[in-house]
Design a protein around this motif. Structure first.
Motif, PDB file in Angstrom:
ATOM      1  N   TYR A 212       0.957  -1.385   0.383  1.00  0.00           N
ATOM      2  CA  TYR A 212       0.456  -0.060   0.092  1.00  0.00           C
ATOM      3  C   TYR A 212       0.499   0.779  -0.119  1.00  0.00           C
ATOM      4  O   TYR A 212       2.442   1.218   0.503  1.00  0.00           O
ATOM      5  N   PRO A 213       0.042   2.185  -0.129  1.00  0.00           N
ATOM      6  CA  PRO A 213       0.870   3.431  -0.158  1.00  0.00           C
ATOM      7  C   PRO A 213       1.910   3.534   0.987  1.00  0.00           C
ATOM      8  O   PRO A 213       0.636   3.817   1.950  1.00  0.00           O
ATOM      9  N   PRO A 214       3.280   3.939   1.105  1.00  0.00           N
ATOM     10  CA  PRO A 214       3.785   4.729   2.430  1.00  0.00           C
ATOM     11  C   PRO A 214       3.407   5.390   3.410  1.00  0.00           C
ATOM     12  O   PRO A 214       2.874   5.514   4.324  1.00  0.00           O
ATOM     13  N   ALA A 215       2.822   6.389   2.091  1.00  0.00           N
ATOM     14  CA  ALA A 215       2.213   7.711   3.081  1.00  0.00           C
ATOM     15  C   ALA A 215       1.433   7.522   4.130  1.00  0.00           C
ATOM     16  O   ALA A 215       0.628   7.952   4.659  1.00  0.00           O
ATOM     17  N   THR A 216       0.014   6.373   3.813  1.00  0.00           N
ATOM     18  CA  THR A 216      -0.859   5.706   4.256  1.00  0.00           C
ATOM     19  C   THR A 216      -0.529   4.767   5.856  1.00  0.00           C
ATOM     20  O   THR A 216      -1.331   4.594   6.524  1.00  0.00           O
ATOM     21  N   TYR A 217       0.193   4.618   5.838  1.00  0.00           N
ATOM     22  CA  TYR A 217       1.099   3.875   7.657  1.00  0.00           C
ATOM     23  C   TYR A 217       2.140   4.591   8.018  1.00  0.00           C
ATOM     24  O   TYR A 217       2.878   3.982   8.678  1.00  0.00           O
ATOM     25  N   LEU A 218       2.553   5.403   7.103  1.00  0.00           N
ATOM     26  CA  LEU A 218       4.038   6.338   7.508  1.00  0.00           C
ATOM     27  C   LEU A 218       4.264   6.441   9.134  1.00  0.00           C
ATOM     28  O   LEU A 218       5.347   6.455   9.701  1.00  0.00           O
ATOM     29  N   GLU A 219       2.804   6.487   9.361  1.00  0.00           N
ATOM     30  CA  GLU A 219       3.012   6.958  10.688  1.00  0.00           C
ATOM     31  C   GLU A 219       3.272   6.058  12.034  1.00  0.00           C
ATOM     32  O   GLU A 219       3.620   5.816  13.360  1.00  0.00           O
ATOM     33  N   TYR A 220       2.871   4.564  11.930  1.00  0.00           N
ATOM     34  CA  TYR A 220       3.321   2.979  12.486  1.00  0.00           C
ATOM     35  C   TYR A 220       4.664   3.247  13.102  1.00  0.00           C
ATOM     36  O   TYR A 220       4.674   2.141  14.594  1.00  0.00           O
ATOM     37  N   PRO A 221       5.766   3.370  12.247  1.00  0.00           N
ATOM     38  CA  PRO A 221       7.233   3.245  12.359  1.00  0.00           C
ATOM     39  C   PRO A 221       6.907   4.146  14.383  1.00  0.00           C
ATOM     40  O   PRO A 221       7.594   3.105  14.971  1.00  0.00           O
ATOM     41  N   ILE A 222       6.999   5.115  13.843  1.00  0.00           N
ATOM     42  CA  ILE A 222       7.313   6.580  14.967  1.00  0.00           C
ATOM     43  C   ILE A 222       5.973   5.777  15.969  1.00  0.00           C
ATOM     44  O   ILE A 222       6.771   6.125  16.988  1.00  0.00           O
ATOM     45  N   LEU A 223       4.858   5.471  15.686  1.00  0.00           N
ATOM     46  CA  LEU A 223       4.315   5.044  16.936  1.00  0.00           C
ATOM     47  C   LEU A 223       4.909   4.121  17.656  1.00  0.00           C
ATOM     48  O   LEU A 223       4.323   3.518  18.923  1.00  0.00           O
ATOM     49  N   ILE A 224       4.818   2.880  16.937  1.00  0.00           N
ATOM     50  CA  ILE A 224       5.493   1.780  17.421  1.00  0.00           C
ATOM     51  C   ILE A 224       6.244   1.262  18.761  1.00  0.00           C
ATOM     52  O   ILE A 224       6.909   1.128  19.492  1.00  0.00           O
TER      53      ILE A 224
END
Length: 202
Positions: free
Chosen positions: A61-73
């Motif tokens: 999927y487009p990285p822009a739609t989940y880019l925040e997840y590594p930061i949240l993790i």
């Protein structure tokens, strides 16, 4: 117009997520206590984040739609270590870390595993919010739970509903964010309620 809305929703979500857990982490550090925070909730949330990130990456999927997840993790891991430290259970951290690392690789061993995991992901994430609610109901005290963190979580879920509708339209992802918007709002309202009740007693 649609492009401008998408960019605003996307970048504002990323910016908010970069500091989402900071108010909660600072609150714990300042008080020297993890009172009111549910370890079960955080572990379930971390599981949900990892599954969701792996699913998005697996299907490209487009990285822009989940880019925040590594930061949240990363922020969840820091918060979890803080809670373990103040609860005197820091020795458990390597065990949980090992389980998460093994799980990260196992869920894409077969295609059906990642699909089932994603279907369960919404239930896992929902369970994490319910675990936090249960902790609040039992203690009747918001303790060190940060209302700002939960408020920002509500915002990011709403913007992700919008960006998902404008990109993949994945029904499972949409259901996840709608459910989490409702539950995050519920936790936020509960935190504010007990905070107000606590002030009245004082």
């Amino acid at each position: 117009m649609n492009s401008a809305i998408f960019d605003f929703a996307n970048y504002s979500t990323l910016l908010v997520c970069m500091v989402l857990k900071f108010p909660q982490i600072f609150s714990v550090f300042k008080a020297g206590s993890a009172k009111g925070l549910s370890v079960k909730s955080l572990l379930l949330e971390l599981t949900g984040f990892l599954v969701f990130l792996k699913y998005q990456m697996h299907y490209e999927y487009p990285p822009a739609t989940y880019l925040e997840y590594p930061i949240l993790i990363a922020q969840d891991v820091i918060l979890m270590l803080c809670i373990f430290h103040y609860n005197g259970t820091l020795k458990k951290a390597p065990l949980y870390l090992g389980i998460f690392v093994v799980g990260w690789y196992l869920i894409t061993f077969r295609k059906w595993i990642i699909n089932v995991a994603m279907n369960m992901c919404t239930f896992i994430s929902a369970a994490s919010k319910l675990a936090q609610l249960q902790c609040l109901w039992q203690t009747k005290d918001s303790g060190q739970v940060s209302a700002l963190t939960w408020g920002m979580a509500v915002y990011t879920c709403i913007t992700r509903i919008l960006t998902t509708l404008m990109t993949t339209g994945d029904f499972g992802v949409l259901v996840r964010f709608v459910v989490l918007t409702v539950l995050n709002s519920w936790v936020l309202a509960t935190v504010l309620y007990y905070r107000k009740a606590g002030k009245k007693q004082v």
